[in-house]
Write an enzyme that holds these catalytic residues in place. Structure first.
Site, PDB file in Angstrom:
ATOM      1  N   ASN A   1      46.265  37.025  46.249  1.00  0.00           N
ATOM      2  CA  ASN A   1      47.004  36.663  45.033  1.00  0.00           C
ATOM      3  C   ASN A   1      46.632  35.221  44.673  1.00  0.00           C
ATOM      4  O   ASN A   1      45.883  34.554  45.401  1.00  0.00           O
ATOM      5  CB  ASN A   1      48.514  36.816  45.247  1.00  0.00           C
ATOM      6  N   LYS A   2      47.164  34.751  43.573  1.00  0.00           N
ATOM      7  CA  LYS A   2      46.825  33.425  43.050  1.00  0.00           C
ATOM      8  C   LYS A   2      46.905  32.359  44.141  1.00  0.00           C
ATOM      9  O   LYS A   2      47.830  32.341  44.950  1.00  0.00           O
ATOM     10  CB  LYS A   2      47.787  33.108  41.899  1.00  0.00           C
TER      11      LYS A   2
ATOM     12  N   ARG B   1      44.662  37.817  31.257  1.00  0.00           N
ATOM     13  CA  ARG B   1      44.799  37.596  32.697  1.00  0.00           C
ATOM     14  C   ARG B   1      45.933  38.468  33.245  1.00  0.00           C
ATOM     15  O   ARG B   1      46.634  39.128  32.498  1.00  0.00           O
ATOM     16  CB  ARG B   1      45.044  36.115  32.998  1.00  0.00           C
ATOM     17  N   GLY B   2      46.057  38.402  34.600  1.00  0.00           N
ATOM     18  CA  GLY B   2      47.012  39.287  35.258  1.00  0.00           C
ATOM     19  C   GLY B   2      46.267  40.566  35.607  1.00  0.00           C
ATOM     20  O   GLY B   2      45.641  41.185  34.732  1.00  0.00           O
ATOM     21  N   ALA B   3      46.316  40.940  36.887  1.00  0.00           N
ATOM     22  CA  ALA B   3      45.485  42.060  37.338  1.00  0.00           C
ATOM     23  C   ALA B   3      45.676  43.342  36.506  1.00  0.00           C
ATOM     24  O   ALA B   3      44.690  43.928  36.042  1.00  0.00           O
ATOM     25  CB  ALA B   3      45.748  42.310  38.820  1.00  0.00           C
TER      26      ALA B   3
ATOM     27  N   ASP C   1      46.749  40.648  43.451  1.00  0.00           N
ATOM     28  CA  ASP C   1      45.515  41.078  42.783  1.00  0.00           C
ATOM     29  C   ASP C   1      44.815  42.179  43.569  1.00  0.00           C
ATOM     30  O   ASP C   1      44.023  42.937  43.025  1.00  0.00           O
ATOM     31  CB  ASP C   1      44.559  39.901  42.593  1.00  0.00           C
TER      32      ASP C   1
ATOM     33  N   GLN D   1      49.703  28.756  35.377  1.00  0.00           N
ATOM     34  CA  GLN D   1      50.274  30.001  34.827  1.00  0.00           C
ATOM     35  C   GLN D   1      51.792  30.032  35.014  1.00  0.00           C
ATOM     36  O   GLN D   1      52.511  30.658  34.234  1.00  0.00           O
ATOM     37  CB  GLN D   1      49.653  31.230  35.506  1.00  0.00           C
TER      38      GLN D   1
ATOM     39  N   ARG E   1      35.829  40.427  36.747  1.00  0.00           N
ATOM     40  CA  ARG E   1      36.737  39.691  37.635  1.00  0.00           C
ATOM     41  C   ARG E   1      36.705  40.354  39.008  1.00  0.00           C
ATOM     42  O   ARG E   1      37.137  41.497  39.162  1.00  0.00           O
ATOM     43  CB  ARG E   1      38.140  39.703  37.041  1.00  0.00           C
TER      44      ARG E   1
HETATM   45  O1  MRU Z   1      44.405  34.315  37.529  1.00  0.00           O
HETATM   46  P1  MRU Z   1      45.614  35.054  37.069  1.00  0.00           P
HETATM   47  O2  MRU Z   1      46.531  34.249  36.241  1.00  0.00           O
HETATM   48  O3  MRU Z   1      45.251  36.356  36.419  1.00  0.00           O
HETATM   49  O4  MRU Z   1      46.392  35.415  38.422  1.00  0.00           O
HETATM   50  C1  MRU Z   1      47.409  36.362  38.346  1.00  0.00           C
HETATM   51  C2  MRU Z   1      48.063  36.619  39.632  1.00  0.00           C
HETATM   52  O5  MRU Z   1      47.734  36.063  40.661  1.00  0.00           O
HETATM   53  C3  MRU Z   1      49.121  37.668  39.589  1.00  0.00           C
HETATM   54  O6  MRU Z   1      50.050  37.478  40.624  1.00  0.00           O
HETATM   55  C4  MRU Z   1      48.496  39.062  39.757  1.00  0.00           C
HETATM   56  O7  MRU Z   1      47.360  39.231  38.987  1.00  0.00           O
HETATM   57  C5  MRU Z   1      49.483  40.102  39.404  1.00  0.00           C
HETATM   58  S1  MRU Z   1      49.988  40.076  37.706  1.00  0.00           S
HETATM   59  C6  MRU Z   1      51.134  41.321  37.549  1.00  0.00           C
END
Ligand code: MRU
Length: 342
Positions: free
Chosen positions: A238-239, A49-51, A228, A187, A86
């Protein structure tokens, strides 16, 4: 391919391994991601996970598949399947656009391997540049609130928003970090709390619903989050929960910064309304299942709304900290994120 190791990805003996981010922090399990289907399943389950990390893992897998002798046509299928894994995070599409160009080369095996390794190296550097651009914005003694996880686990380097916070702490400017737990998949509570604790950075965990009272109490000096996708008008996906923090920050007069690499920018997406938002399974909201077991707290067949991300309008953002430097609201209003004409 050469041996490679980041906080949550590694290549050993030409195999891709991922650190299972669903099992952290209770368990540190490395899982094989040896096929397109396996990696897509890891991405869906947020084990990867994480963009930025999603884009890198997909690129490395393609490079390994090429080295293992997969045909150009099958690599193309694999690329398209990974690209759809994704929908919100644009880093995946941006990275795979570069892998697509490499796939068109005559010696596509060499080109894909070179490009994937370059993407990993670049991401490390992008994180460093973001941290360098962001730390001057942190004032001495800052108590910073962050959301979700944007650290080394989510990138090949020090992270984005969490990278800024970490470097700010190393410079003696960050007094305290408030970690929003980030419902529904936690997270913040599981990953950011773990990363900060491992680095010895003073932090306290809160539930998302505690943020407003904390701000009203004058205990938050700045908010730093990742992204994201950043649309051409500066809106940020974003999340889920990021938007509410931005609204609260504006009400309480607290600066709200977004930190991201330029690979998160989507110049062809006019506004936040055009960003696809992933809807996820009801079970994530009705209960939990993880290394700690399974618990169900909601009625069996309750209807659930579970968008994984929300959109923060540009008007609520104090600054976009990219690897290229700080972008101000004025620059965004003048169209700095819009498609560049030659
Ligand atoms: O669903 P996730 O845990 O991948 O969500 C991640 C986020 O929202 C982060 O802020 C984003 O992907 C940037 S990670 C450097």
């Amino acid at each position: 391919m050469q041996t490679l190791q980041t906080t949550s990805l590694k290549i050993i003996d030409n195999q891709l391994w991922i650190l299972d981010q669903q099992a952290l922090p209770q368990q540190k399990n490395w899982l094989s991601a040896g096929s397109t289907d396996a990696l897509v399943s890891h991405i869906h389950a947020l084990r990867v996970r994480g963009a930025p990390l999603i884009g890198l893992s997909a690129s490395l897998l393609l490079a390994l598949q090429a080295e293992q002798g997969m045909s150009r046509a099958d690599l193309q299928d694999s690329l398209l399947t990974l690209r759809a894994a994704r929908p919100t995070a644009v880093n995946l599409m941006n990275n795979l656009d570069r892998m697509q160009e490499a796939l068109a080369a005559e010696d596509y095996v060499t080109a894909l391997v070179r490009e994937a390794l370059r993407l990993v190296d670049e991401d490390r550097q992008l994180c460093d540049n973001i941290a360098q651009a962001g730390t001057p914005l942190i004032t001495a003694g800052s108590r910073i609130l962050t959301h979700c996880n944007t650290g080394g686990l989510a990138t090949a380097g020090v992270g984005t928003a969490l990278g800024v916070i970490t470097r700010g702490w190393q410079q003696g400017k960050v007094a305290h970090v408030w970690v929003g737990e980030t419902r529904p998949l936690l997270q913040g509570g599981r990953l950011t709390a773990w990363e900060l604790s491992e680095s010895g950075i003073p932090c306290q965990l809160i539930t998302d619903s505690m943020a407003a009272a904390l701000m009203a109490d004058g205990q938050v000096d700045a908010i730093w989050v990742g992204a994201d996708r950043i649309a051409a008008n500066g809106d940020v996906a974003n999340k889920i929960g990021t938007y509410s923090l931005a609204v609260l920050a504006r009400y309480h007069g607290i600066p709200f910064y977004v930190a991201a690499p330029h690979t998160t920018l989507d110049r062809h997406c006019p506004s936040g309304k055009d960003i696809p938002i992933e809807q996820r399974a009801a079970a994530e909201v009705t209960g939990v299942a993880g290394s700690f077991g399974a618990v169900q707290w909601a009625p069996e067949n309750i209807r659930v709304h579970n968008p994984a991300f929300d959109v923060t309008p540009a008007a609520l953002i104090s600054g976009w900290v990219l690897d290229t430097g700080l972008i101000t609201p004025e620059q965004v209003a003048e169209g700095i994120f819009r498609p560049q004409t030659a």
